[in-house]
Design a protein around this motif. Structure first.
Motif, PDB file in Angstrom:
ATOM      1  N   PHE A   1      66.408 -20.130   6.536  1.00 22.27           N
ATOM      2  CA  PHE A   1      67.121 -18.875   6.799  1.00 22.27           C
ATOM      3  C   PHE A   1      68.206 -18.644   5.756  1.00 22.27           C
ATOM      4  CE2 PHE A   1      70.841 -16.824   8.835  1.00 22.27           C
ATOM      5  CZ  PHE A   1      70.320 -15.542   8.891  1.00 22.27           C
TER       6      PHE A   1
ATOM      7  N   ASP B   1      74.328 -23.036  -2.619  1.00 21.09           N
ATOM      8  CA  ASP B   1      74.089 -24.303  -1.923  1.00 21.09           C
ATOM      9  C   ASP B   1      75.380 -24.893  -1.382  1.00 21.09           C
ATOM     10  OD1 ASP B   1      71.382 -24.214  -2.443  1.00 21.09           O
ATOM     11  OD2 ASP B   1      71.589 -25.241  -4.359  1.00 21.09           O
TER      12      ASP B   1
ATOM     13  N   VAL C   1      79.864 -24.229  -0.938  1.00 22.11           N
ATOM     14  CA  VAL C   1      81.105 -23.483  -1.085  1.00 22.11           C
ATOM     15  C   VAL C   1      82.249 -24.494  -0.998  1.00 22.11           C
ATOM     16  CG1 VAL C   1      82.545 -21.628  -0.193  1.00 22.11           C
ATOM     17  CG2 VAL C   1      80.073 -21.506   0.075  1.00 22.11           C
TER      18      VAL C   1
ATOM     19  N   PRO D   1      88.697 -13.676   1.806  1.00 26.10           N
ATOM     20  CA  PRO D   1      87.447 -14.294   1.330  1.00 26.10           C
ATOM     21  C   PRO D   1      86.486 -14.637   2.448  1.00 26.10           C
ATOM     22  CG  PRO D   1      89.349 -15.329   0.311  1.00 26.10           C
ATOM     23  CD  PRO D   1      89.871 -14.456   1.424  1.00 26.10           C
TER      24      PRO D   1
ATOM     25  N   LEU E   1      84.854 -12.787   4.142  1.00 26.55           N
ATOM     26  CA  LEU E   1      83.661 -11.960   4.003  1.00 26.55           C
ATOM     27  C   LEU E   1      82.606 -12.699   3.178  1.00 26.55           C
ATOM     28  CD1 LEU E   1      82.215  -9.158   4.192  1.00 26.55           C
ATOM     29  CD2 LEU E   1      83.309  -8.633   2.024  1.00 26.55           C
ATOM     30  N   ALA E   2      83.078 -13.236   2.064  1.00 28.50           N
ATOM     31  CA  ALA E   2      82.142 -13.954   1.204  1.00 28.50           C
ATOM     32  C   ALA E   2      81.620 -15.203   1.886  1.00 28.50           C
ATOM     33  CB  ALA E   2      82.833 -14.322  -0.104  1.00 28.50           C
ATOM     34  N   LEU E   3      82.523 -15.884   2.559  1.00 32.33           N
ATOM     35  CA  LEU E   3      82.094 -17.119   3.196  1.00 32.33           C
ATOM     36  C   LEU E   3      81.143 -16.867   4.344  1.00 32.33           C
ATOM     37  CD1 LEU E   3      85.416 -19.070   3.041  1.00 32.33           C
ATOM     38  CD2 LEU E   3      83.291 -19.619   1.889  1.00 32.33           C
TER      39      LEU E   3
ATOM     40  N   LEU F   1      78.998 -14.613   4.431  1.00 31.77           N
ATOM     41  CA  LEU F   1      77.698 -14.382   3.815  1.00 31.77           C
ATOM     42  C   LEU F   1      77.076 -15.704   3.377  1.00 31.77           C
ATOM     43  CD1 LEU F   1      76.009 -11.887   3.053  1.00 31.77           C
ATOM     44  CD2 LEU F   1      76.969 -12.072   0.769  1.00 31.77           C
ATOM     45  N   ALA F   2      77.904 -16.531   2.725  1.00 32.75           N
ATOM     46  CA  ALA F   2      77.381 -17.791   2.229  1.00 32.75           C
ATOM     47  C   ALA F   2      77.078 -18.753   3.370  1.00 32.75           C
ATOM     48  CB  ALA F   2      78.378 -18.418   1.271  1.00 32.75           C
TER      49      ALA F   2
ATOM     50  N   CYS G   1      76.068 -18.113   6.286  1.00 34.83           N
ATOM     51  CA  CYS G   1      74.977 -17.706   7.163  1.00 34.83           C
ATOM     52  C   CYS G   1      73.627 -18.074   6.575  1.00 34.83           C
ATOM     53  CB  CYS G   1      75.050 -16.214   7.443  1.00 34.83           C
ATOM     54  SG  CYS G   1      76.319 -15.792   8.638  1.00 34.83           S
ATOM     55  N   SER G   2      73.587 -19.130   5.818  1.00 37.47           N
ATOM     56  CA  SER G   2      72.335 -19.612   5.273  1.00 37.47           C
ATOM     57  C   SER G   2      72.267 -21.097   5.543  1.00 37.47           C
ATOM     58  CB  SER G   2      72.269 -19.327   3.769  1.00 37.47           C
ATOM     59  OG  SER G   2      72.326 -17.945   3.556  1.00 37.47           O
ATOM     60  N   ARG G   3      71.107 -21.524   5.915  1.00 44.14           N
ATOM     61  CA  ARG G   3      71.014 -22.899   6.388  1.00 44.14           C
ATOM     62  C   ARG G   3      71.102 -23.924   5.277  1.00 44.14           C
ATOM     63  NH1 ARG G   3      70.805 -23.458  11.487  1.00 44.14           N
ATOM     64  NH2 ARG G   3      69.919 -21.866  12.861  1.00 44.14           N
ATOM     65  N   HIS G   4      71.064 -23.502   4.029  1.00 40.72           N
ATOM     66  CA  HIS G   4      71.145 -24.496   2.957  1.00 40.72           C
ATOM     67  C   HIS G   4      72.523 -24.526   2.310  1.00 40.72           C
ATOM     68  CE1 HIS G   4      70.894 -21.368  -0.190  1.00 40.72           C
ATOM     69  NE2 HIS G   4      70.103 -20.770   0.662  1.00 40.72           N
ATOM     70  N   THR G   5      73.478 -23.806   2.877  1.00 38.22           N
ATOM     71  CA  THR G   5      74.802 -23.754   2.271  1.00 38.22           C
ATOM     72  C   THR G   5      75.725 -24.774   2.928  1.00 38.22           C
ATOM     73  OG1 THR G   5      74.519 -21.415   1.787  1.00 38.22           O
ATOM     74  CG2 THR G   5      76.755 -22.279   1.715  1.00 38.22           C
ATOM     75  N   ALA G   6      76.215 -25.696   2.116  1.00 37.69           N
ATOM     76  CA  ALA G   6      77.167 -26.696   2.594  1.00 37.69           C
ATOM     77  C   ALA G   6      78.585 -26.220   2.286  1.00 37.69           C
ATOM     78  CB  ALA G   6      76.898 -28.028   1.925  1.00 37.69           C
ATOM     79  N   LEU G   7      79.535 -26.841   2.927  1.00 42.48           N
ATOM     80  CA  LEU G   7      80.934 -26.447   2.740  1.00 42.48           C
ATOM     81  C   LEU G   7      81.772 -27.688   2.442  1.00 42.48           C
ATOM     82  CD1 LEU G   7      83.315 -24.393   2.973  1.00 42.48           C
ATOM     83  CD2 LEU G   7      83.420 -25.012   5.389  1.00 42.48           C
ATOM     84  N   THR G   8      82.622 -27.546   1.456  1.00 42.46           N
ATOM     85  CA  THR G   8      83.598 -28.589   1.158  1.00 42.46           C
ATOM     86  C   THR G   8      84.989 -27.989   1.244  1.00 42.46           C
ATOM     87  OG1 THR G   8      82.071 -29.727  -0.324  1.00 42.46           O
ATOM     88  CG2 THR G   8      84.403 -30.232  -0.569  1.00 42.46           C
ATOM     89  N   VAL G   9      85.834 -28.625   2.003  1.00 45.85           N
ATOM     90  CA  VAL G   9      87.231 -28.192   2.108  1.00 45.85           C
ATOM     91  C   VAL G   9      88.094 -29.258   1.460  1.00 45.85           C
ATOM     92  CG1 VAL G   9      89.117 -27.624   3.670  1.00 45.85           C
ATOM     93  CG2 VAL G   9      86.793 -26.915   4.234  1.00 45.85           C
TER      94      VAL G   9
END
Lengths: 447, 208
Positions: free
Chosen positions: A91, A115, A117, B21, B23-25, B27-28, B30-38
């Protein structure tokens, strides 16, 4: 089946409903604004009756090319791309947005979400970095526009008429310079403006287009055409929002953060036929076109203005304001908005068409075309393309600028009163600098 | 013992900086391949008293420079870190797959210091026994009188995976101790330069 049993649409009925919808779309011309012929020529609209939506005077031009039905082959992605399914591993909202706003094309490489953020917060401020996926375009004003209409109608003599269900979505996000820095070196503040507007309605179109009498042999055999169209609009539903916001981190002389302040102010307005929020209004369009014989062929030029008019909406508005100390929402109540001449477009189209026998090559014909479209509320698009015809076949190529560079190549074939056109074209995907390529196809009749 | 030098209380919430930001996040995310680093450096959000100790006493033999500067050796409850105030979505904290925590400080003694050790402590926010902390220890170099040495120590899920549940809970305690050995009496100036917290969320963090 037991007597008296009721049949309710269940999961097994959904494929039939989807098929019925697809067939309805297929059966209706101009569901999607651009045909494969146009996309193959870089997006240019060649002056012809089929381009009367751009210039109502074009409805009176000699009919060439026949009617065209653009196939919604973007719907194939529902079967081939799991980025639509929120429960699927693949998705991807960005891919779905890209393909969903280009249903007339099957996108070979829709934009892909990043991939990764990375949020970074340190003494220099906030940074946001993306990795992988399509290059995001968030440090610059960005827009998303999509719309579908379903023109149903015809023409009797000089008069055109029809009804046209439509939907439009316009969204604009304008970052402040400080927010742009968030995606670069970092910033201790951020600001931006977001507007979004979605409308669904029904238009009743009545127009007229006719040639004006000119003295024989005037301007070397030129012919002048005028056209106008009036549209009564019934707005069935609308949701719009406009927000401005800013945030700032306060720092002392040592660079340490002492506080964060922020504020926002915006409105959300909604309305629809179900709650008395019906909109109404009228829009008009007018245009001129001229054809001039030249070099054994014909030069056609046109200029038009459209979307002149007024729309009145009664929307229920709520205002949202807040800062670091808290927020409030205020029920403003029903607000009547009178919007005059929003999104007025001025369009110019030019084409040179040479028939067979005028290029020194037997059976070869040529069309060169260019157009420009200025949205007076902001925005400009221009395209240029060429079509070379060899008997029943045609080859096309073109380029344009429409929210980024567009390219297109295509081909077509005509036989037995029907034809098919195909194109490979590109566009810049929303919110990114990604160039997506799509395949489109149209059927042509009655040429 | 030295009393905390908290000169002022600071209210901060870096999440507020991400309102736009978002808004951008969204969008990003809401995809199952997007990881997040804080990744957040906490030092800019601390008061002077939390980041600087100007006169830590050093005695002959072994002394301890503890951070936070609020108590005696190994009794300090630690500095509280709340990941949700750093931009990490609270709903996804339990999915944290990796973390890294770096403590960096500058030490300037008035008397020579021999080589010592530095220890970083992590603990759940409810911890009461400092000795139960999982700890990571590194050697520190000798420092001449009046010179400045940087002490840096990093713990991550590879070196101290037992602390991962603490981060997944969203809030935890962190503390550090530098053990020094001096031949005479003097003082040391200690300045915390970085307390860098990094957490990684797996792809799909933005989706239920």
């Amino acid at each position: 089946m037991p007597t008296g049993a009721t049949i309710a649409p269940g999961p097994q009925a959904r494929p039939a409903l989807v098929l019925a919808l697809a067939l309805a779309l297929l059966a209706t011309p101009s569901v999607f604004a651009q045909s494969a012929r146009s996309l193959g020529m870089g997006g240019v609209r060649v002056p012809a009756p089929a381009a009367a939506d751009v210039n109502p005077a074009f409805a009176a031009l000699p009919r060439t090319g026949g009617a065209s039905v653009t196939l919604p082959i973007g719907l194939l992605s529902l079967a081939t791309g799991d980025y639509w399914n929120p429960n699927a591993q693949g998705f991807d909202a960005l891919s779905a947005l890209d393909q969903g706003s280009h249903l007339g094309q099957y996108l070979l490489n829709p934009a892909v979400s990043p991939d990764g953020v990375t949020f970074g917060v340190d003494a220099s401020g906030l940074t946001i970095a993306f990795s992988g996926g399509s290059p995001m375009r968030l440090a610059a004003p960005t827009a998303f526009d999509a719309g579908f209409d379903l023109p149903l109608g015809g023409r009797v003599g000089a008069v055109t008429f029809g009804v046209r269900p439509f939907t439009t979505v316009h969204a604009r996000f304008t970052p402040g310079p400080d927010l742009e820095a968030v995606f670069g070196s970092g910033s201790t503040s951020a600001s931006g403006t977001l507007t979004a507007d979605a409308v669904a309605g029904l238009a009743v179109d009545v127009g007229a287009a006719l040639p004006l009498p000119l003295p024989p042999h005037a301007m070397g055999g030129a012919r002048l055409y005028v056209g106008a169209r009036a549209s009564g609009i019934a707005g069935l539903a609308r949701a719009s929002a406009s927000f401005q916001g800013q945030a700032r981190a306060q720092q002392d002389s040592s660079g340490a953060y002492t506080d964060v302040t922020y504020s926002y102010d915006g409105t959300v307005s909604v309305g629809g036929i179900t709650n008395g929020g019906l909109g109404y209004g009228a829009l008009g369009a007018a245009g001129l076109a001229v054809t001039v014989p030249a070099g054994g062929g014909t030069v056609t030029a046109g200029i038009a203005v459209r979307h002149i008019g007024v729309m009145i909406w009664n929307l229920h508005q709520t205002r949202y304001q807040g800062d670091q100390n808290g927020g409030t929402s205020t029920d403003v109540g029903t607000v009547r908005s009178v919007e005059v001449a929003q999104h007025v477009h001025v369009a110019g189209n030019l084409a040179l068409s040479l028939g067979e026998g005028h290029l020194g090559v037997p059976g070869m014909g040529l069309t060169l075309a260019a157009d420009g479209d200025l949205d007076l509320s902001g925005g400009f698009a221009t395209h240029a393309g060429a079509e070379v015809r060899f008997g029943p076949t045609a080859l096309r190529a073109g380029a344009g600028y429409q929210d980024g560079l567009r390219l297109g190549v295509g081909a077509g074939v005509r036989a037995g009163g029907v034809g098919i056109d195909a194109a490979l074209s590109s566009h810049r995907s929303p919110f990114t600098d990604h160039r997506a390529y799509g395949v489109s196809a149209s059927l042509a009749f009655g040429f | 013992m030295r009393a905390p030098d908290i000169t002022r209380s600071r209210a901060y919430d870096p999440r507020l900086l991400v309102l736009l930001p978002a808004l951008a996040l969204a969008l990003a995310g809401c995809s199952r391949h997007t990881a997040l680093t804080v990744r957040a450096d906490l030092v800019p959000f601390m008061s002077v008293g939390e980041t600087q100790l100007n006169s830590a006493p050093i005695a002959p033999g072994t002394s301890y420079l503890d951070w936070p500067f609020s108590g005696s050796h190994l009794t300090n409850p630690g500095h509280s870190v709340d990941l949700t105030t750093l931009g990490a979505p609270s709903s996804a904290l339990t999915d944290i797959t990796a973390f890294s925590l770096t403590f960096a400080a500058q030490v300037t003694p008035s008397v020579p210091l021999a080589a010592g050790t530095a220890t970083l402590y992590l603990a759940p926010s409810s911890a009461s026994d400092v000795h139960a902390y999982p700890a990571v220890t590194v050697d520190t170099p000798p420092v001449a009188a009046g010179q400045t040495a940087t002490v840096s120590i990093t713990a991550d899920d590879a070196t101290d995976a037992s602390a991962l549940p603490y981060l997944r809970s969203g809030s935890f305690l962190v503390g550090a101790e530098v053990e020094v050995n001096a031949s005479g009496s003097g003082t040391a100036r200690v300045t915390l330069t970085h307390l860098l917290v990094t957490v990684s969320l797996p792809p799909g963090w933005g989706l239920p």
